[in-house]
Design an enzyme around this catalytic site. Structure first.
Site, mmCIF file in Angstrom:
data_model
loop_
_atom_site.group_PDB
_atom_site.id
_atom_site.type_symbol
_atom_site.label_atom_id
_atom_site.label_comp_id
_atom_site.label_asym_id
_atom_site.label_seq_id
_atom_site.Cartn_x
_atom_site.Cartn_y
_atom_site.Cartn_z
ATOM 1 N N CYS A 159 9.610 84.426 12.247
ATOM 2 C CA CYS A 159 9.143 83.123 11.786
ATOM 3 C C CYS A 159 9.674 81.976 12.632
ATOM 4 C CB CYS A 159 9.509 82.950 10.317
ATOM 5 S SG CYS A 159 8.766 84.265 9.332
ATOM 6 N N GLU A 168 20.228 77.143 4.602
ATOM 7 C CA GLU A 168 19.834 76.084 5.541
ATOM 8 C C GLU A 168 20.477 74.754 5.150
ATOM 9 O OE1 GLU A 168 15.659 75.153 5.836
ATOM 10 O OE2 GLU A 168 15.958 74.078 7.731
#
Lengths: 79, 404
Positions: free
Chosen positions: B156, B307
């Protein structure tokens, strides 16, 4: 020369390569006039084999320079 | 040497071109739809982000191109026209198009043909259509890219890695202009079953448009999407010499890896932090210069927190405006980094950050200023924005853009 085979081949070439049916005449060269590359020629052969129940070996394909050559080969094979 | 962004092209669940994508992002429209394929009923997930517009290619052209190649070409054509269709010598022209999976729809169809009709009925176009470098090759052929054609494959992060590779091509003097992007057309029962088996997909079947909800406390996985995005990247010198419109500059490409787990993110996000800091170092910028981050933010429970930890660790006390546009597009896998790179460029260009859709209650573990509700303006002046992209396998890419 069989008009029926010519017409059927024209439909196949149009389907594979988008060449207008009216341009697909017996004197036309697949490579030089109709811009059919080697991969698309394999597709034309496969579709013709399916349509007419014939076998067109690779050793013959190189002799089928024009549309008329192909019509004649199919006509002979189906006779 | 600075790298100018002079053209943009995209086809996604939000729209068939860049303008329709941007208006959907600002209006907060979702591109997620319930699937109608006959196999859906036996799946745990019934929805995905399908293209808003089918690729407008003629029949003969389309039959020799895998769907992933078709959408890449559509995006590349738009980007090239948007850049003013520059005259470039082929030996100075490059193409870098990444994909996570490549032409697997072609592979599966060919396998069906093999089983049903035998090896003699396999199309001669099968191999060029299924190879992962096929989209890059198709685009490179059309635009006569003789300087080099590359196809990064990093799950990705592929689309973002493509931007990084393209930047290097120009900086190394191999090319003046590069078409860089990503493409993915992953919507198929097999792929959905595979991601569902990993428990990576949202199963919110009763509310598909509410399913992709990055940073929301009730998120339960990502939503698969399909699309492509392509940017025209150009040396600043070349862009200025031809009087091109410059949207923004690419000023850094941080590329690292987690070396942690094949699918789980490093919970401390160390690789992601290093990618962000590397991009900023190349940009000669500090965290305080960063006004905006288009986050990877897939809406998975673990990934979004990892993240957020990474961003906080890299940013220190700085509070850039964060958005998660996958809330509207779904996750376009190998295309995501390129499409979101375009969204990041547009945010700088319009000085406006789209809101994260479906963010109703921020996860308390996420210590970030996430834009939600409605779009928020960016200040005037010289700004940096980042686009993060991560992938299974631990790929971490951060691209830094600067206002023009």
């Amino acid at each position: 020369m069989s008009q029926e085979i010519l017409d059927g081949l024209a439909v196949i070439v149009n389907e594979v390569a988008g060449v207008p049916v009216a341009d697909i005449q017996p004197d036309k060269s697949f490579i030089d006039d109709l811009d059919i590359d080697s991969l698309s020629m394999v597709e034309v052969v496969m579709a013709a084999e399916d349509k007419w129940g014939v076998k067109i070996p690779d050793s013959e394909v190189k002799n089928l320079r024009t549309v008329g050559d192909a019509v004649a080969y199919i006509e002979k094979s189906t006779a | 040497m600075r790298i100018a962004v002079t053209g943009l092209g995209a086809t996604t669940p939000l729209g068939g071109d860049v303008a329709s994508n941007w208006s959907a992002l600002i209006e907060g429209r979702s591109g997620i739809r319930t699937l109608t394929e006959p196999w859906v009923d036996e799946m745990t997930v019934h929805f995905a982000g399908t293209l808003a517009e089918e690729p407008p290619l003629d029949r003969v052209e389309a039959r020799k191109l895998d769907r992933s190649q078709q959408v890449a070409l559509v995006a590349a054509r738009e980007a090239w026209a948007d850049a003013g269709s520059p005259e470039v010598e082929p030996v100075r022209m490059g193409t870098v198009i990444g994909s996570g999976i490549g032409g697997f729809l072609t592979l599966l169809n060919a396998y069906d043909t093999l089983k049903e009709r035998g090896p003699s009925r396999i199309s001669p176009h099968t191999v060029p259509m299924l190879m992962p470098s096929g989209p890059a090759a198709a685009v490179g052929l059309e635009f006569h890219a003789a300087a080099g054609v590359h196809a990064p494959v990093s799950a990705c992060a592929s689309g973002a890695e493509a931007i990084g590779v393209a930047v290097r091509m120009i900086q190394d003097g191999r090319a003046d202009v590069v078409l860089a992007g990503g493409t993915e057309t992953p919507i198929h029962q097999l792929t959905m079953a595979g991601f569902a088996a990993m428990r990576a997909l949202s199963t919110r079947n009763d509310d598909p448009q509410g399913a992709s909800r990055p940073y929301d406390v009730d998120r339960d996985g990502f939503v698969m999407g399909e699309g492509a995005g392509v940017l025209v990247l150009e040396s600043e010198e070349h862009a200025l010499a031809r009087g091109a419109r410059i949207y923004a500059y690419v000023v850094g490409a941080g590329m690292t890896a987690d070396a942690h787990h094949i699918a789980q993110p490093d919970p401390e996000g160390k690789g992601a932090t290093r990618a962000i800091l590397a991009a900023l170092a190349q940009a000669d910028a500090s965290p305080a210069d960063v006004a905006h981050i288009n986050a990877h933010a897939t809406s998975t429970p673990q990934g979004d927190v990892a993240e957020a930890v990474a961003i906080r660790s890299a940013m220190g006390a700085a509070q850039p405006l964060i958005t998660g546009t996958k809330s509207m597009t779904g996750h376009m896998l190998g295309a995501a980094g390129a499409v979101e790179g375009i969204y990041t460029v547009l945010a700088l260009h319009h000085r406006l950050v789209p809101a994260t859709l479906n963010l109703q209650s921020l996860d308390p573990e996420v210590d970030l200023d996430v834009v939600h509700g409605e779009a928020r303006a960016l200040p005037d002046g010289d700004l940096i924005a980042l686009n993060n992209s991560f992938g299974f396998g631990g790929h971490d890419i951060a691209i830094a853009f600067r206002t023009a």
